[in-house]
Scaffold this motif. Structure first.
Motif, PDB file in Angstrom:
ATOM      1  N   LYS A   5       0.860  -1.217  -0.033  1.00  0.00           N
ATOM      2  CA  LYS A   5       0.034  -0.104   0.083  1.00  0.00           C
ATOM      3  C   LYS A   5       0.969   1.183   0.017  1.00  0.00           C
ATOM      4  O   LYS A   5       1.665   1.411   0.779  1.00  0.00           O
ATOM      5  CB  LYS A   5      -0.908  -0.091   1.378  1.00  0.00           C
ATOM      6  N   ILE A   8      -1.401   8.062   0.062  1.00  0.00           N
ATOM      7  CA  ILE A   8      -2.272   8.897  -0.850  1.00  0.00           C
ATOM      8  C   ILE A   8      -2.107  10.266  -0.279  1.00  0.00           C
ATOM      9  O   ILE A   8      -2.282  10.502   0.810  1.00  0.00           O
ATOM     10  CB  ILE A   8      -3.473   8.423  -0.570  1.00  0.00           C
ATOM     11  N   HIS A 175      -2.915   4.421 -10.878  1.00  0.00           N
ATOM     12  CA  HIS A 175      -2.055   4.632  -9.627  1.00  0.00           C
ATOM     13  C   HIS A 175      -2.160   6.224  -9.174  1.00  0.00           C
ATOM     14  O   HIS A 175      -2.594   6.780 -10.279  1.00  0.00           O
ATOM     15  CB  HIS A 175      -0.720   4.122  -9.814  1.00  0.00           C
ATOM     16  N   GLY A 184      -0.222   6.002  -4.239  1.00  0.00           N
ATOM     17  CA  GLY A 184      -1.613   5.392  -3.801  1.00  0.00           C
ATOM     18  C   GLY A 184      -2.693   6.397  -4.318  1.00  0.00           C
ATOM     19  O   GLY A 184      -2.216   7.537  -4.503  1.00  0.00           O
ATOM     20  N   PRO A 185      -3.657   6.107  -4.571  1.00  0.00           N
ATOM     21  CA  PRO A 185      -4.527   4.551  -4.404  1.00  0.00           C
ATOM     22  C   PRO A 185      -3.997   3.635  -5.711  1.00  0.00           C
ATOM     23  O   PRO A 185      -3.753   4.349  -6.767  1.00  0.00           O
ATOM     24  CB  PRO A 185      -5.745   4.868  -4.294  1.00  0.00           C
ATOM     25  N   GLU A 186      -4.341   2.487  -5.550  1.00  0.00           N
ATOM     26  CA  GLU A 186      -4.394   1.802  -6.735  1.00  0.00           C
ATOM     27  C   GLU A 186      -5.817   1.868  -7.260  1.00  0.00           C
ATOM     28  O   GLU A 186      -6.640   1.966  -6.664  1.00  0.00           O
ATOM     29  CB  GLU A 186      -4.151   0.250  -6.402  1.00  0.00           C
ATOM     30  N   GLY A 196     -14.378   0.741  -2.258  1.00  0.00           N
ATOM     31  CA  GLY A 196     -13.072   1.395  -2.374  1.00  0.00           C
ATOM     32  C   GLY A 196     -12.989   2.867  -1.636  1.00  0.00           C
ATOM     33  O   GLY A 196     -14.049   3.324  -1.445  1.00  0.00           O
ATOM     34  N   MET A 197     -11.879   3.475  -1.865  1.00  0.00           N
ATOM     35  CA  MET A 197     -11.689   4.565  -1.402  1.00  0.00           C
ATOM     36  C   MET A 197     -12.605   5.680  -1.933  1.00  0.00           C
ATOM     37  O   MET A 197     -12.829   5.834  -3.045  1.00  0.00           O
ATOM     38  CB  MET A 197     -10.081   5.128  -1.462  1.00  0.00           C
TER      39      MET A 197
END
Ligand code: MG
Ligand code: MG
Length: 278
Positions: A5, A8, A175, A184-186, A196-197
């Motif tokens: 990870k 971000i 990415h 980050g993020p992927e 997800g985020m």
């Protein structure tokens, strides 16, 4: 790139402009590639030209030396998905060539990619390229404040895999972009809506669908080149964008690349089926 990870880091407007400058230089390098690529031209040749352009602009090729990569461009032909090394081998009529380029200047990166169709490319493969490119914009549509990273992946996967029955590469992902090429993020090209985020204003991400005509599975050569397991062709388009309210701001630009493609008689144009190319 999948892996551990990564941080971000949201970007200020000033940082966004530095990244934009780099992304536009990447676009310039890819435009130069679009003007010279064709049958009989080698990966090494386009790589040298792109490196010269970047250095003439006072910048550094972003990929060279990163993870041991030896060149300015990743040049991935036909069944090669990404991370192809530009060799002396010459392109031939009917090849599709994915060219990925990064630039480093003022402590920031820029990243974009385009797949070129040389000469008489099979219509099935042309369609793969059109759909992959369109899927990039479907992903970008989701890159807005309040949406989640999974919304991007869902949009790309839904269009390419469910609607067109192509294979979405799982091992490689988009990415964050900033002081590192891969932050980050992927940003996977597959996913579930609402997962997800949550994305906030100022998140800079590279969205880069890698879509296979056949199955999703890939393998790697010793030199790092990723190829499809079934040896069927794969396409790859990439923009770096910044997440904003209502609409992402696309920092790279495929417009001049496509203008150069239209002027190069050796290339077949990948018609923009969504007509949203910036
Ligand atoms: Mg790239
Ligand atoms: Mg990238």
């Amino acid at each position: 790139m999948a892996g551990k990870k990564k941080n971000i880091i949201y970007k200020t407007d000033e940082e966004v402009e530095l990244i934009r400058k780099n992304c536009l230089m990447v676009s310039e390098a890819l435009t130069l590639v679009a003007s010279i690529i064709g049958p009989g031209v080698s990966g090494k040749k386009i790589d040298e030209q792109a490196e010269q352009l970047i250095r003439d602009n006072g910048a550094i090729p972003g990929f060279k030396g990163l993870y041991g990569f030896p060149a300015t461009l990743c040049v991935s032909v036909n069944e090669e998905v990404v991370h192809g090394i530009p060799y002396n081998h010459e392109f031939k009529d009917g090849d599709i060539v994915s060219v990925d380029c990064g630039v480093y200047l003022n402590d920031y990166y820029g990243d974009a990619a385009y797949t070129f169709c040389i000469g008489d490319v099979d219509e099935k493969v042309m369609e793969l390229c059109r759909v992959t490119k369109a899927s990039l914009y479907k992903g970008i549509e989701q890159a807005v404040v309040g949406k989640r990273v999974g919304d991007i992946g869902f949009a790309i996967q839904n269009y390419t895999e469910r609607q067109h029955r192509y294979g979405v590469v799982r091992e490689l992902v988009g990415h964050g972009v900033g002081r590192a090429l891969h932050e980050g993020p992927e940003v996977p090209n597959y996913g579930r809506r609402g997962k997800g985020m949550v994305m906030k204003d100022g998140l800079v991400i590279a969205i880069e669908p890698m879509i296979n005509l056949g199955k999703k599975d890939v393998k790697s050569f010793e030199d790092g080149t990723v190829i499809t397991k079934d040896n069927m062709p794969s396409a790859h388009y990439e923009h770096t964008v910044v997440v904003r309210k209502d609409k992402a701001d696309i920092l790279s630009n495929h417009g001049p690349i496509e203008a150069a493609i239209l002027k190069n008689p050796n290339l077949k144009e990948v018609i923009d089926i969504l007509a949203v190319s910036a």
